[in-house]
Design an enzyme around this catalytic site. Structure first.
Site, short mmCIF file in Angstrom:
data_model
loop_
_atom_site.label_atom_id
_atom_site.label_comp_id
_atom_site.label_asym_id
_atom_site.label_seq_id
_atom_site.Cartn_x
_atom_site.Cartn_y
_atom_site.Cartn_z
N GLY A 25 -25.07 39.88 30.32
CA GLY A 25 -25.99 39.95 31.46
C GLY A 25 -25.28 39.86 32.79
O GLY A 25 -24.07 40.06 32.88
N LEU A 27 -25.68 42.03 35.14
CA LEU A 27 -25.18 43.40 35.07
C LEU A 27 -24.70 43.91 36.42
O LEU A 27 -25.29 43.61 37.45
CB LEU A 27 -26.27 44.33 34.52
CG LEU A 27 -26.82 43.98 33.13
CD1 LEU A 27 -27.81 45.04 32.66
CD2 LEU A 27 -25.71 43.80 32.11
N HIS A 31 -21.07 47.50 33.74
CA HIS A 31 -21.99 47.52 32.59
C HIS A 31 -22.83 48.81 32.60
O HIS A 31 -23.04 49.43 31.57
CB HIS A 31 -22.98 46.35 32.66
CG HIS A 31 -22.36 44.99 32.61
ND1 HIS A 31 -22.39 44.11 33.68
CD2 HIS A 31 -21.71 44.33 31.62
CE1 HIS A 31 -21.80 42.98 33.33
NE2 HIS A 31 -21.37 43.08 32.09
N GLN A 55 -18.04 31.64 22.67
CA GLN A 55 -16.83 32.21 23.28
C GLN A 55 -16.41 31.47 24.55
O GLN A 55 -15.45 31.87 25.20
CB GLN A 55 -16.97 33.72 23.52
CG GLN A 55 -17.91 34.11 24.65
CD GLN A 55 -18.11 35.62 24.68
OE1 GLN A 55 -18.73 36.19 23.80
NE2 GLN A 55 -17.58 36.27 25.72
N GLY A 140 -15.84 47.90 27.57
CA GLY A 140 -15.05 48.21 28.75
C GLY A 140 -13.59 47.82 28.56
O GLY A 140 -13.29 46.72 28.08
N MET A 177 -14.78 45.20 38.73
CA MET A 177 -16.10 44.55 38.74
C MET A 177 -16.19 43.55 37.61
O MET A 177 -15.71 43.78 36.50
CB MET A 177 -17.19 45.59 38.61
CG MET A 177 -17.29 46.44 39.85
SD MET A 177 -18.88 47.26 39.93
CE MET A 177 -18.65 48.16 41.46
N SER A 178 -16.80 42.40 37.90
CA SER A 178 -16.99 41.34 36.91
C SER A 178 -18.15 40.47 37.34
O SER A 178 -18.34 40.25 38.55
CB SER A 178 -15.71 40.49 36.83
OG SER A 178 -15.99 39.26 36.19
N SER A 179 -18.91 39.99 36.38
CA SER A 179 -20.00 39.07 36.71
C SER A 179 -19.45 37.83 37.41
O SER A 179 -20.12 37.20 38.21
CB SER A 179 -20.74 38.66 35.44
OG SER A 179 -21.15 39.81 34.72
N ARG A 180 -18.20 37.49 37.07
CA ARG A 180 -17.60 36.27 37.64
C ARG A 180 -17.17 36.45 39.11
O ARG A 180 -16.89 35.45 39.78
CB ARG A 180 -16.41 35.81 36.80
CG ARG A 180 -16.84 35.30 35.43
CD ARG A 180 -15.71 34.60 34.67
NE ARG A 180 -16.23 33.84 33.56
CZ ARG A 180 -16.25 34.26 32.28
NH1 ARG A 180 -15.78 35.43 31.98
NH2 ARG A 180 -16.75 33.48 31.34
P1 AMP Z 1 -19.61 40.97 29.71
O1 AMP Z 1 -21.04 40.95 30.14
O2 AMP Z 1 -18.66 40.45 30.74
O3 AMP Z 1 -19.41 40.35 28.35
O4 AMP Z 1 -19.22 42.50 29.56
C1 AMP Z 1 -19.96 43.35 28.74
C2 AMP Z 1 -19.22 44.66 28.58
O5 AMP Z 1 -19.04 45.26 29.85
C3 AMP Z 1 -17.82 44.48 27.97
O6 AMP Z 1 -17.54 45.54 27.08
C4 AMP Z 1 -16.94 44.54 29.19
O7 AMP Z 1 -15.62 44.96 28.91
C5 AMP Z 1 -17.67 45.58 30.02
N1 AMP Z 1 -17.27 45.48 31.43
C6 AMP Z 1 -17.21 44.36 32.20
N2 AMP Z 1 -16.75 44.65 33.43
C7 AMP Z 1 -16.50 45.98 33.43
C8 AMP Z 1 -15.98 46.90 34.42
N3 AMP Z 1 -15.63 46.49 35.64
N4 AMP Z 1 -15.86 48.19 34.07
C9 AMP Z 1 -16.21 48.63 32.84
N5 AMP Z 1 -16.69 47.83 31.87
C10 AMP Z 1 -16.84 46.52 32.16
#
Ligand code: AMP
Length: 272
Positions: A25, A27, A31, A55, A140, A177-180
């Site tokens: 989530g 997003l 994502h 995790q 990703g 990009m990252s949720s963090r």
């Molecule tokens: P997460 O919600 O962080 O567990 O990520 C869910 C999926 O989105 C995973 O397969 C991640 O590798 C992918 N993802 C996260 N950030 C990115 C990004 N900047 N570009 C492409 N895919 C991403």
């Protein structure tokens, strides 16, 4: 209309293909790129939104992980999701759950700095594959080691799913990009794109035949100079996720560094 002219091809073309995008989530465009790709390649798209407790390490951000669920549903739907699967922790995990350990590719890097992290990832992904039964699953490359772990998991446990690994989506300034990223203070947000810049500089050094040890230690120095606390900056072969000095199609630069309380990871395919 799909024209199929052999039994083998018919078996390979499921009448109702399911594309699956597992997420935690919060997003963002990264994502959404996975969801859009899944939509193009499948009849139905399932997106899971599940903040997977197994995790997270004991001192990590499980309780403060962002959970903007309504917004996630809207964004996922716009990108092409047909189903959002967001089960409770209680339904997913019994007490004393069976856990999956993927060896070798988990030994270094994230596996070393986040003990148990990939057992949690392998276990939830395997459970979700069994529950959703997807034709294809989208991950990703931002999380390169996670891709390596899932690739081995699927092969070793004979999961009947096709894996699609997708390129990292970046902000205009290069930050992956990252949720963090939402945790970053304004001043740290301005520093954060240096990670990608340092990756690119190191790539250029290596392609210019600078000795890998020298190039990598110089990158470590640049991270420190910019105020990061690096966990690692390495050249690895993504088949084993272990250090290499060989430069070929499998070589990636990988980095993890803390900035304030936020831990950022990124990577770059050397011959990208
Ligand atoms: P997460 O919600 O962080 O567990 O990520 C869910 C999926 O989105 C995973 O397969 C991640 O590798 C992918 N993802 C996260 N950030 C990115 C990004 N900047 N570009 C492409 N895919 C991403």
């Amino acid at each position: 209309l799909i024209v199929v002219k052999s039994i083998g091809d018919l078996k390979r073309e499921p009448l109702n293909s399911i594309g699956f995008v597992p997420t935690m989530g919060a997003l963002h465009a990264g994502h959404l790129s996975l969801i859009e790709r899944a939509k193009q390649e499948n009849d139905r798209v399932v997106v899971s939104v599940f903040v997977n407790p197994t995790q997270f390490g004991p001192n990590e951000d499980l309780s403060k992980y962002p959970r903007p669920f309504e917004r996630d549903c809207e964004l996922a739907e716009k990108a092409g999701a047909d189903i959002i699967f967001s089960p409770s922790v209680e339904e997913i995990y019994p007490t004393n759950p069976t856990m999956i350990h993927v060896p070798i590719v988990t030994h270094f890097l994230e596996g070393e700095f986040r003990p148990g992290h990939f057992d949690g990832v392998a276990t939830i992904v395997s459970k979700l594959f069994n529950i959703v039964q997807p034709t294809r699953a989208y991950f990703g490359l931002k999380d390169l080691q996670q891709c390596a772990v899932i690739r081995k998991l699927v092969k070793d446990l004979n999961h009947a799913v096709e894996l699609i690994f997708c390129d990292t989506v970046r902000e205009l300034d290069g930050l992956a990009m990252s949720s963090r990223n939402a945790y970053l203070s304004q001043s740290d947000r301005e520093i954060a794109p240096q990670i990608y810049r340092i990756l690119r500089l190191c790539q250029a050094d290596l392609l210019n035949h600078i000795e890998p040890k020298l190039a990598l230690s110089s990158s470590m120095g640049q991270l420190l100079d910019n105020g990061f606390e690096p966990d690692y900056f390495a050249l690895v072969d993504w088949n084993t996720m272990s250090p290499t000095e060989v430069i070929d199609e499998n070589s990636f630069l990988v980095v993890a560094a803390r900035l304030g309380t936020t831990r950022l990871i990124d990577n770059l395919k050397l011959l990208g």
